[in-house]
Design an enzyme around this catalytic site. Structure first.
Site, PDB file in Angstrom:
ATOM      1  N   SER A  30      33.086  79.484 115.169  1.00 24.12           N
ATOM      2  CA  SER A  30      32.202  79.103 116.017  1.00 24.12           C
ATOM      3  C   SER A  30      31.951  77.839 115.692  1.00 24.12           C
ATOM      4  CB  SER A  30      30.826  79.617 116.281  1.00 24.12           C
ATOM      5  OG  SER A  30      30.620  79.003 115.060  1.00 24.12           O
ATOM      6  N   GLY A  85      25.077  81.864 116.399  1.00 25.33           N
ATOM      7  CA  GLY A  85      23.695  83.344 116.097  1.00 25.33           C
ATOM      8  C   GLY A  85      22.160  83.059 116.410  1.00 25.33           C
ATOM      9  N   CYS A 115      34.492  84.917 112.747  1.00 21.86           N
ATOM     10  CA  CYS A 115      32.866  84.751 112.725  1.00 21.86           C
ATOM     11  C   CYS A 115      32.699  86.000 112.521  1.00 21.86           C
ATOM     12  CB  CYS A 115      32.949  84.429 113.868  1.00 21.86           C
ATOM     13  SG  CYS A 115      31.344  83.606 114.688  1.00 21.86           S
ATOM     14  N   THR A 121      29.790  86.437 113.519  1.00 20.08           N
ATOM     15  CA  THR A 121      28.074  87.094 114.216  1.00 20.08           C
ATOM     16  C   THR A 121      28.992  87.213 116.049  1.00 20.08           C
ATOM     17  OG1 THR A 121      27.047  84.703 113.781  1.00 20.08           O
ATOM     18  CG2 THR A 121      26.900  85.655 116.549  1.00 20.08           C
ATOM     19  N   CYS A 157      28.379  84.884 106.724  1.00 18.16           N
ATOM     20  CA  CYS A 157      28.726  84.288 107.505  1.00 18.16           C
ATOM     21  C   CYS A 157      29.523  83.616 107.050  1.00 18.16           C
ATOM     22  CB  CYS A 157      27.191  83.367 108.188  1.00 18.16           C
ATOM     23  SG  CYS A 157      27.852  81.354 108.707  1.00 18.16           S
TER      24      CYS A 157
END
Ligand code: DGL
Length: 263
Positions: free
Chosen positions: A13, A45, A75, A77, A185
């Site tokens: 991201s 997120g 990532c 997420t 993360c």
């Protein structure tokens, strides 16, 4: 071009996945890489599963068009919300990253581990499934790292604002006696110095970057995709926002070019 000479694609991201890129290039220095920093859409997120999926598809298709032989979803997420779909719908191999709660659960002496991750990761089905497999005697203290990605994307890593936000997340976990903190993360490895300072070096910090690099090497070996050419590998970075923050985080690393581009 021979399949094995094609680049590895990496997306996140934003700039956080460069923590994975650094591990990958350390272990696989001969490989060419293309890194996508979707900073325009960061943070992922807070987005819905559908939005995260659509962004992951967009990034994947761009990297496939660039001829990537393997894609690292750098990532947590995006991995926890989209990797199943990507693996089912594209033929390139995918490597993902998930919070390392299993290794932390095997290491803890206080039977209490902390995890700092995005809301999208902590609420995902994949994370729920992984945590349900952890020994029942282990307490997992979950904390959403609200605002941390935004500060990192704004280049504000070593700031008072970062320290006090981190402190507000870590102190309650320390009060509950965690002895391991899982970084869920890929932006958070850039906070390790601040975390060490706040916790007085009293806990283990667990991150999966090196494991991702090892898994990438394993899959390339298995599929005969390791780059064997003697050409100098190219390490390209694309970002769809101001590139300065990405250049700053890459400072001291060996790379070819950072380019601003819409993708
Ligand atoms: N680096 C992403 C991760 O690992 C950050 C997510 C976000 O953009 O919120 O989860």
């Amino acid at each position: 071009m021979k399949d094995s000479n094609r680049p590895i694609g990496i997306f996140d991201s934003g700039i956080g996945g460069t923590s994975i890129w650094k591990e990958v290039t350390r272990l696989l220095p001969n490989e060419s890489t293309i890194y996508l920093s979707d900073s325009f859409n960061a943070p992922y997120g807070h987005k819905t599963k559908q939005e995260i999926l659509e962004l992951s598809i967009k990034n994947t298709e761009f990297l496939i068009q660039q001829g990537c032989k393997l894609i690292i979803v750098a990532c947590n997420t995006a991995t926890t919300n989209a990797i199943k779909y990507l693996r089912e719908n594209y033929s390139v191999p995918f490597i993902g990253i998930e919070p390392a709660i299993k290794p932390a659960s095997l290491q803890t002496k206080t039977n209490t581990i902390g995890i700092l991750a995005t809301k999208g990761t902590l609420n995902s089905e994949l994370f729920e499934k992984t945590s349900s497999l952890i020994d029942n005697n282990i307490r997992i203290i979950e904390q959403i790292g609200e605002g941390l990605v935004e500060l990192i994307e704004a280049g504000k890593i070593e700031t008072q604002a970062m320290d006090s936000l981190l402190n507000s997340y870590l102190q309650p976990m320390l009060d509950q006696n965690i002895d391991c903190l899982v970084l869920g993360c890929t932006h958070y490895p850039y906070l390790i110095n601040a975390i060490k300072k706040i916790t007085n070096n009293s806990i283990s910090i667990i991150d999966s970057g090196e494991a991702v690099a090892r898994q990438t090497k394993r899959i390339l070996e298995q599929q005969n995709l390791l780059n064997e050419s003697k050409n100098i590998p190219s390490k390209l970075f694309y970002i769809n926002k101001d590139k300065k923050v990405l250049e700053d985080i890459l400072n001291g690393s060996d790379y070819t070019k950072v380019e601003e581009k819409n993708f």
